[in-house]
Design a protein around this motif. Structure first.
Motif, PDB file in Angstrom:
ATOM      1  N   ALA A 206       0.733  -1.255  -0.077  1.00  0.00           N
ATOM      2  CA  ALA A 206       0.068  -0.079   0.051  1.00  0.00           C
ATOM      3  C   ALA A 206       0.842   1.255  -0.002  1.00  0.00           C
ATOM      4  O   ALA A 206       0.357   2.524  -0.553  1.00  0.00           O
ATOM      5  CB  ALA A 206      -0.916   0.005   1.240  1.00  0.00           C
ATOM      6  N   ARG A 207       1.991   1.137   0.575  1.00  0.00           N
ATOM      7  CA  ARG A 207       2.949   2.183   0.679  1.00  0.00           C
ATOM      8  C   ARG A 207       3.686   2.599  -0.475  1.00  0.00           C
ATOM      9  O   ARG A 207       3.877   3.772  -1.023  1.00  0.00           O
ATOM     10  CB  ARG A 207       3.930   2.110   1.760  1.00  0.00           C
ATOM     11  CG  ARG A 207       4.960   3.158   1.808  1.00  0.00           C
ATOM     12  CD  ARG A 207       5.519   3.203   3.261  1.00  0.00           C
ATOM     13  NE  ARG A 207       6.842   4.222   3.217  1.00  0.00           N
ATOM     14  CZ  ARG A 207       7.467   4.590   4.370  1.00  0.00           C
ATOM     15  NH1 ARG A 207       7.021   4.053   5.654  1.00  0.00           N
ATOM     16  NH2 ARG A 207       8.330   5.268   4.219  1.00  0.00           N
ATOM     17  N   TRP A 208       4.309   1.544  -1.225  1.00  0.00           N
ATOM     18  CA  TRP A 208       4.998   1.575  -2.232  1.00  0.00           C
ATOM     19  C   TRP A 208       4.127   1.347  -3.642  1.00  0.00           C
ATOM     20  O   TRP A 208       3.417   0.555  -3.668  1.00  0.00           O
ATOM     21  CB  TRP A 208       6.062   0.587  -2.279  1.00  0.00           C
ATOM     22  CG  TRP A 208       7.389   1.017  -1.194  1.00  0.00           C
ATOM     23  CD1 TRP A 208       7.326   2.229  -0.850  1.00  0.00           C
ATOM     24  CD2 TRP A 208       8.205  -0.079  -0.926  1.00  0.00           C
ATOM     25  NE1 TRP A 208       8.584   1.950  -0.075  1.00  0.00           N
ATOM     26  CE2 TRP A 208       9.105   0.665  -0.079  1.00  0.00           C
ATOM     27  CE3 TRP A 208       8.454  -1.242  -1.075  1.00  0.00           C
ATOM     28  CZ2 TRP A 208      10.301   0.223   0.794  1.00  0.00           C
ATOM     29  CZ3 TRP A 208       9.758  -1.730  -0.463  1.00  0.00           C
ATOM     30  CH2 TRP A 208      10.365  -1.010   0.351  1.00  0.00           C
ATOM     31  N   LYS A 209       4.494   2.299  -4.676  1.00  0.00           N
ATOM     32  CA  LYS A 209       3.574   1.887  -6.156  1.00  0.00           C
ATOM     33  C   LYS A 209       4.331   0.768  -6.809  1.00  0.00           C
ATOM     34  O   LYS A 209       4.749   1.157  -7.951  1.00  0.00           O
ATOM     35  CB  LYS A 209       3.603   3.288  -6.505  1.00  0.00           C
ATOM     36  CG  LYS A 209       2.870   4.426  -5.897  1.00  0.00           C
ATOM     37  CD  LYS A 209       2.833   5.771  -6.647  1.00  0.00           C
ATOM     38  CE  LYS A 209       2.308   6.712  -5.651  1.00  0.00           C
ATOM     39  NZ  LYS A 209       2.291   8.253  -6.487  1.00  0.00           N
ATOM     40  N   ALA A 210       4.505  -0.368  -6.336  1.00  0.00           N
ATOM     41  CA  ALA A 210       5.098  -1.362  -6.846  1.00  0.00           C
ATOM     42  C   ALA A 210       3.734  -2.387  -7.339  1.00  0.00           C
ATOM     43  O   ALA A 210       2.736  -2.397  -6.669  1.00  0.00           O
ATOM     44  CB  ALA A 210       5.843  -2.234  -5.995  1.00  0.00           C
ATOM     45  N   ASP A 211       4.002  -3.005  -8.472  1.00  0.00           N
ATOM     46  CA  ASP A 211       3.026  -4.089  -8.921  1.00  0.00           C
ATOM     47  C   ASP A 211       2.909  -5.043  -7.709  1.00  0.00           C
ATOM     48  O   ASP A 211       1.610  -5.473  -7.493  1.00  0.00           O
ATOM     49  CB  ASP A 211       3.389  -4.532 -10.154  1.00  0.00           C
ATOM     50  CG  ASP A 211       3.420  -3.599 -11.330  1.00  0.00           C
ATOM     51  OD1 ASP A 211       2.897  -2.567 -11.183  1.00  0.00           O
ATOM     52  OD2 ASP A 211       3.917  -3.978 -12.439  1.00  0.00           O
ATOM     53  N   ALA A 212       3.688  -5.532  -7.023  1.00  0.00           N
ATOM     54  CA  ALA A 212       3.813  -6.601  -5.969  1.00  0.00           C
ATOM     55  C   ALA A 212       4.926  -6.522  -5.087  1.00  0.00           C
ATOM     56  O   ALA A 212       5.819  -5.948  -5.288  1.00  0.00           O
ATOM     57  CB  ALA A 212       3.685  -7.860  -6.816  1.00  0.00           C
ATOM     58  N   VAL A 213       4.574  -6.885  -3.883  1.00  0.00           N
ATOM     59  CA  VAL A 213       5.396  -6.891  -2.765  1.00  0.00           C
ATOM     60  C   VAL A 213       5.571  -8.274  -2.108  1.00  0.00           C
ATOM     61  O   VAL A 213       4.708  -8.973  -1.935  1.00  0.00           O
ATOM     62  CB  VAL A 213       5.141  -5.836  -1.614  1.00  0.00           C
ATOM     63  CG1 VAL A 213       6.330  -6.246  -0.582  1.00  0.00           C
ATOM     64  CG2 VAL A 213       5.372  -4.408  -2.080  1.00  0.00           C
ATOM     65  N   SER A 214       7.010  -8.853  -2.143  1.00  0.00           N
ATOM     66  CA  SER A 214       7.164 -10.262  -1.601  1.00  0.00           C
ATOM     67  C   SER A 214       8.057  -9.971  -0.004  1.00  0.00           C
ATOM     68  O   SER A 214       9.143  -9.387  -0.356  1.00  0.00           O
ATOM     69  CB  SER A 214       7.887 -11.163  -2.464  1.00  0.00           C
ATOM     70  OG  SER A 214       8.023 -12.513  -1.817  1.00  0.00           O
ATOM     71  N   VAL A 215       7.386 -10.343   0.860  1.00  0.00           N
ATOM     72  CA  VAL A 215       8.224 -10.433   1.968  1.00  0.00           C
ATOM     73  C   VAL A 215       8.697 -11.921   2.518  1.00  0.00           C
ATOM     74  O   VAL A 215       8.107 -12.726   2.344  1.00  0.00           O
ATOM     75  CB  VAL A 215       7.290  -9.895   3.422  1.00  0.00           C
ATOM     76  CG1 VAL A 215       8.177  -9.963   4.783  1.00  0.00           C
ATOM     77  CG2 VAL A 215       6.876  -8.378   3.136  1.00  0.00           C
ATOM     78  N   THR A 216      10.176 -11.872   2.334  1.00  0.00           N
ATOM     79  CA  THR A 216      10.927 -12.780   2.707  1.00  0.00           C
ATOM     80  C   THR A 216      11.036 -12.992   4.238  1.00  0.00           C
ATOM     81  O   THR A 216      11.263 -12.253   4.886  1.00  0.00           O
ATOM     82  CB  THR A 216      12.305 -12.887   1.943  1.00  0.00           C
ATOM     83  OG1 THR A 216      13.078 -11.856   2.503  1.00  0.00           O
ATOM     84  CG2 THR A 216      12.235 -13.024   0.414  1.00  0.00           C
ATOM     85  N   THR A 217      10.738 -14.468   4.518  1.00  0.00           N
ATOM     86  CA  THR A 217      10.863 -14.891   6.032  1.00  0.00           C
ATOM     87  C   THR A 217      11.819 -15.964   6.414  1.00  0.00           C
ATOM     88  O   THR A 217      11.671 -16.702   7.259  1.00  0.00           O
ATOM     89  CB  THR A 217       9.511 -15.168   6.378  1.00  0.00           C
ATOM     90  OG1 THR A 217       9.042 -16.534   5.565  1.00  0.00           O
ATOM     91  CG2 THR A 217       8.517 -14.188   6.243  1.00  0.00           C
ATOM     92  N   GLY A 218      12.773 -15.862   5.768  1.00  0.00           N
ATOM     93  CA  GLY A 218      14.030 -16.996   6.022  1.00  0.00           C
ATOM     94  C   GLY A 218      13.552 -18.524   5.898  1.00  0.00           C
ATOM     95  O   GLY A 218      13.045 -18.757   4.505  1.00  0.00           O
TER      96      GLY A 218
END
Length: 452
Positions: A206-218
């Protein structure tokens, strides 16, 4: 295919390995007796080197200093990656870890280098415009804040996949990137929130104007926020991390390579999770290191002397690594495999298929180079300490005598049960699969020559 371009801050990583069995008399700290030093590209340099394991042409655009560390960094990269330099203000950043028994005791950072905000050269502009996909590997040293860089990336994001691997001290992604890949800690810091990965991914999206966000969790994989939906991708079961150093770079580089090949964002993230998991399970970034220690013992070309050499390594408490193959027409893929194998221990023995063994495996037209000459070429490499030639279809009998601590094979054997596995494990050894560099094989070289 157009190249994969990595843009970001390259660093020099150094691992100093030693032993420790006593404390300093004037302070309660361990005394470390240094054994060897291993160097490898770090930051965007590591991301570029890893990208070369996933696609055939990689270009690195990065600020480089004309100092010993900068020249060493260039030398470590230039055989596998085309480097396009930008000006660096200050000295090359070097991160040195002192390690004992595989555990880091302290990290010493030096260098103050940052990207200069001078006008972009025509070479930098041409490199970025040539890209089929771009990985922005931000390590907080100023590249992503360069005004011209940002304008060019915003323009290109509308036409090609741009993956942005952020850093807490770096700039936010430009609008329109295909995927941003913060890790869990970075997402928490950015949102000033402690929450599950799915919620964090939504908030960052919602904050960044990216098509998608992936949060890596180790070890738990990654969560992708795209189109109002969250999807979790888990690593393969049974894959255990040995050294997580470089996991984020391997994930981002594999994702970018998959997007370059035309994969959807979800499929690219799935591929990135699996690739990163297998990377850390086979030793992580340490497998890309170049060993810088005392001169190697005299190399040996044939059976008994190679076994004697192995016995001497074991007698002094060294870690013996072995790998094997035909090595007919040595190429960069072979050299990379051997260098990474050598970095896993104190000495490397190559088990080389004899001419008769190669004919049995490859057909009557092979080998192109005789075993005697193949052995000579191998022992000219700094990474190879000894060579033993065997006649059998597989090296099980040779390994029964060598008893290596580590047996290395190329990653193309990932889904194959090796006939020599039982022998290696019976002697307490482990098996490590190292990803191969795409685009290189002797068969392909032969076919290209015949078609010329």
């Amino acid at each position: 295919m157009r190249p994969l371009v990595v843009l970001g801050d390259a660093l020099l990583d150094v691992d100093v390995d030693g032993t420790s069995d006593r404390l300093c008399p004037d302070a309660p700290v361990p005394v470390v007796d240094l054994v060897r030093e291993r160097r490898r590209p770090g930051g965007a340099g590591l991301a570029a080197l890893l990208a070369a394991r996933s696609t055939s042409e990689v270009v690195l655009v990065t600020p480089l200093g004309d100092d010993p560390a900068g020249r060493a960094l260039t030398g470590l990269l230039e055989h596998e990656v085309r480097v396009v330099p930008m000006p660096l203000h200050g000295t090359t950043v070097t991160k040195k870890r002192v390690r004992v028994a595989g555990q880091s005791l302290v990290r010493l950072d030096s260098g103050d280098g940052r990207a200069e905000f001078s006008p972009l050269t025509s070479g930098v502009r041409a490199a970025l415009r040539s890209a089929g996909a771009i990985l922005v590997a931000d390590y907080g040293r100023g590249v992503t804040g360069h005004p011209e860089i940002r304008a060019l990336l915003a323009e290109l994001a509308g036409t090609i996949p741009v993956v942005w691997d952020p850093h807490p001290r770096g700039s936010e992604p430009v609008a329109g990137v295909r995927l941003a890949t913060p890790n869990l800690a970075e997402a928490e810091q950015l949102t000033e929130t402690r929450a599950d990965a799915g919620e964090l991914a939504k908030r960052v999206h919602a904050r960044w104007k990216a098509d998608a966000v992936s949060v890596t969790t180790g070890a738990h994989g990654a969560v992708l926020a795209e189109g109002g939906q969250c999807t979790t991708f888990r690593p393969p079961s049974g894959v255990v991390a040995k050294d997580t150093c470089g996991a984020g770079d391997r994930f981002a580089s594999a994702v970018t390579a998959a997007l370059l090949d035309g994969a959807s964002t979800a499929d690219a993230v799935a591929a990135g999770v699996e690739t990163a998991a297998r990377f850390v399970a086979t030793g992580g970034a340490a497998t890309l290191s170049t060993v810088d220690d005392s001169p190697k013992p005299e190399a040996h070309h044939h059976g008994t002397s190679a076994f004697d050499f192995a016995a001497r390594v074991r007698a002094r408490g060294g870690r013996l690594v072995a790998t094997g193959g035909c090595f007919d027409l040595l190429h960069p893929g072979h050299a990379a495999l051997l260098r990474q194998a050598r970095a896993l221990g104190d000495a490397l023995v190559v088990c080389l298929n004899s001419d008769a063994s190669v004919r049995g495996l490859k057909g009557p037209g092979r080998p192109i180079v005789t075993a005697r000459d193949r052995a000579r070429l191998l022992t000219e490499l700094a990474s190879v300490d000894a060579v033993v030639v065997f006649d059998e279809p597989d090296p099980a009998a040779v390994l029964d005598r060598l008893r290596p601590d580590v047996w290395v094979k190329g990653g193309d054997y990932a889904d194959t049960e090796l006939p020599e596995s039982a022998v290696v494990r019976r002697h307490g050894g482990e098996i490590v699969l190292i990803p191969t560099i795409r685009g290189y094989s002797t068969s392909r070289l032969v076919a290209a020559a015949e078609g010329a």
